[in-house]
Scaffold this active site. Sequence first.
Site, PDB file in Angstrom:
ATOM      1  N   PRO A 238       0.832  -1.217   0.000  1.00 42.84           N
ATOM      2  CA  PRO A 238       0.000   0.000   0.000  1.00 42.84           C
ATOM      3  C   PRO A 238       0.858   1.255   0.000  1.00 42.84           C
ATOM      4  CG  PRO A 238      -0.681  -1.563   1.729  1.00 42.84           C
ATOM      5  CD  PRO A 238       0.626  -2.042   1.193  1.00 42.84           C
ATOM      6  N   LYS A 243       8.284   1.651   0.406  1.00 44.06           N
ATOM      7  CA  LYS A 243       8.913   0.980  -0.746  1.00 44.06           C
ATOM      8  C   LYS A 243      10.047   1.831  -1.317  1.00 44.06           C
ATOM      9  CE  LYS A 243       4.973   0.753  -2.924  1.00 44.06           C
ATOM     10  NZ  LYS A 243       4.097   1.311  -1.866  1.00 44.06           N
ATOM     11  N   THR A 244       9.784   3.103  -1.536  1.00 41.54           N
ATOM     12  CA  THR A 244      10.825   3.983  -2.074  1.00 41.54           C
ATOM     13  C   THR A 244      11.952   4.184  -1.066  1.00 41.54           C
ATOM     14  OG1 THR A 244       9.107   5.126  -3.346  1.00 41.54           O
ATOM     15  CG2 THR A 244      11.239   6.222  -3.153  1.00 41.54           C
ATOM     16  N   HIS A 460     -27.264  10.226  18.772  1.00 38.54           N
ATOM     17  CA  HIS A 460     -26.713   9.382  17.716  1.00 38.54           C
ATOM     18  C   HIS A 460     -25.380   8.761  18.152  1.00 38.54           C
ATOM     19  CE1 HIS A 460     -26.185   8.319  13.371  1.00 38.54           C
ATOM     20  NE2 HIS A 460     -24.903   8.319  13.729  1.00 38.54           N
ATOM     21  N   GLU A 461     -24.470   9.601  18.658  1.00 41.90           N
ATOM     22  CA  GLU A 461     -23.164   9.083  19.093  1.00 41.90           C
ATOM     23  C   GLU A 461     -23.296   8.229  20.343  1.00 41.90           C
ATOM     24  OE1 GLU A 461     -20.778   9.309  17.128  1.00 41.90           O
ATOM     25  OE2 GLU A 461     -21.735  10.751  15.796  1.00 41.90           O
TER      26      GLU A 461
END
EC number: 3.4.24.-
Length: 658
Positions: A238, A243-244, A460-461
Amino acid sequence: MANNNKPQAPKKPKFNPYWISGALLIALIAFQIFGTGDTNDNKKITPIEFYQILKDGDVKQFDVIKNTGFVKVYLTDAAEKLEKHKKSVSNNFSFSATKTPNYIFQYGSLENFEDKYTSIIDENNLNTVYDNDREENLLSDLLFSLLPFILLIAVWIFIMRRMSGGAGGGAGGQIFNIGKSKAKLFDENTKVKTTFKDVAGLEGAKEEVQEIVDFLKNPEKYTSLGGKIPKGALLVGPPGTGKTLLAKAVAGEAKVPFFSLSGSDFVEMFVGVGASRVRDLFKQAKEKSPAIIFIDEIDAIGRARGKNAMSGSNDERENTLNQLLTEMDGFGTNTNVIVLAATNRADILDKALMRAGRFDRQIHVDLPNLTERRAIFEVHLRPLKKVDGLEVDFLAKQTPGFSGADIANLCNEAALIAARNNKKAVDKQDFLDAVDRIIGGLEKRSNLFSVEEKKTIAYHEAGHATVSWFLEHADPLVKVTIVPRGRSLGAAWYLPQEAFITRTSKFLDEICVTMGGRAAEKIIFNEISTGALSDLENVTKKAKAMVMIYGLNEKVGNITYYDPAGESGFVKPYSENTAELIDNEIKNIVETQYQRALELLESKRDVLDKLAERLIEREVIFKDDLEEILGKRPFDTTSEKPSELLKKENNSKKEEEE
């Protein structure tokens, strides 16, 4: 004895584009001098002819040039149209801003000439303008006439340099070298400070690339046993996993010529340039072998061929890929040239590129686990001024799913937050605020909600928090807030557990928790709002994955329709009846968990109200507040801090050793 000292043929001089500039300049000078001179035979007249033209009133102006003995005569516009003067009108091309004379002659004695033309002008009452005291600088006139050509050539050279993207001389310095490789070379003259010590967490990947570096340094160690050097290694993972960075470390460790470039560097507006640059790159690498070639984002040229047969725009990219395939399979194993490449889209790469003999190894660079995140934090915390006793284990525990780049950004964001608050050192709270900032976005305390909206968001929370507290497979809750961040009006923060597999019960509990917010709105207000959009997107995605990807639905069965390469195109890999079944099962999973959340919240209505009231009062509540209102979580295994857990593990190990 044979004579080996054969006379060598003289080397032919190399073509230089500046030769064209020189030849063009000489041609233009010759044209200016010999093609537009004032000594044309058609323009030469005698003084007697001049006197007659002057008497006729055809002369507009004449100039007496004392230092040359010539007179330049300029006719009126009406006179130039007369048949007798047509040959005097110059049609030669010239950049000169001044008008060329119609006639020219030598006056002889200046005193006699002046007496003659003055008497003619007076007798005929002429308005002719004349200058009898003029001298000309021949050198300045020549330079002035050549100036436009010099400017034209300078502009041409400038445009060539800009098109080629560099100074003249070297590879790529002129438009004639556009097919040369743009790879940046790192060798003994270019020191790369990054080493494997700067790469934390990627232990498995480091072992793979260390072996490649060791092969380049000591090839006899492997060839003596019959081994061959691998031709290529592909770093897959990902974005942000390093990687670099790993490739930079290879450049710093290998101590061999290292050619670094991106896949897009092969792409150019001219046809055939990509393949030419591939050839030139491998030619340079062979000349400097042993060497390493690193191609970042190779998917720019390595996409599978023939996917878009309808469009002709892929021809150049495919030619570049074909040349890369030929070069990788063409040079021998004894040349000691290895190709490293990196991509996060390995699924779209051409199969011919992935086969053995080209990229022999695929090195997977995944997201770091808890231990690897701890090591990455230690690297990025070095330059920070932090408080004493900062728990690195706690930070690693709070950042599941973070890549190496995310952790670097987190440390930088924490330092900025500490500086914004005028602190002398970065503390634990700064890192927690940085996590909130990165995941949720910037706080928007300027948003003014009505009392009813704030109450709706709070319930809601509170619904999310209450449902997650009483479900076994739900992630542990960290805090709940109704302060808007980014696009969200509120949030419940969880701490996901490190796991490599997910069971059906976990999927269902997570969907139930996500639907808890909408269920709480239904119970309290007897209607629902638009605030659950992100929740609906989340549960639909998870239910769809259960049915179509992971085969976790009994009616659809043990089958997957996962198509990462997109080979199916616009054609569905299932029938219309199966599509209807999939839709029904996805809807059934979501609705079942929604009813489950409703039942749970109905039974916990009293604590739901208390939790919502606490949220309205404080806006942000933490795990301690939830334990005070909801009691101890029945399934909690993370109540102790990571440092305390580590101490217990160490103590138990010591007891076992004793």
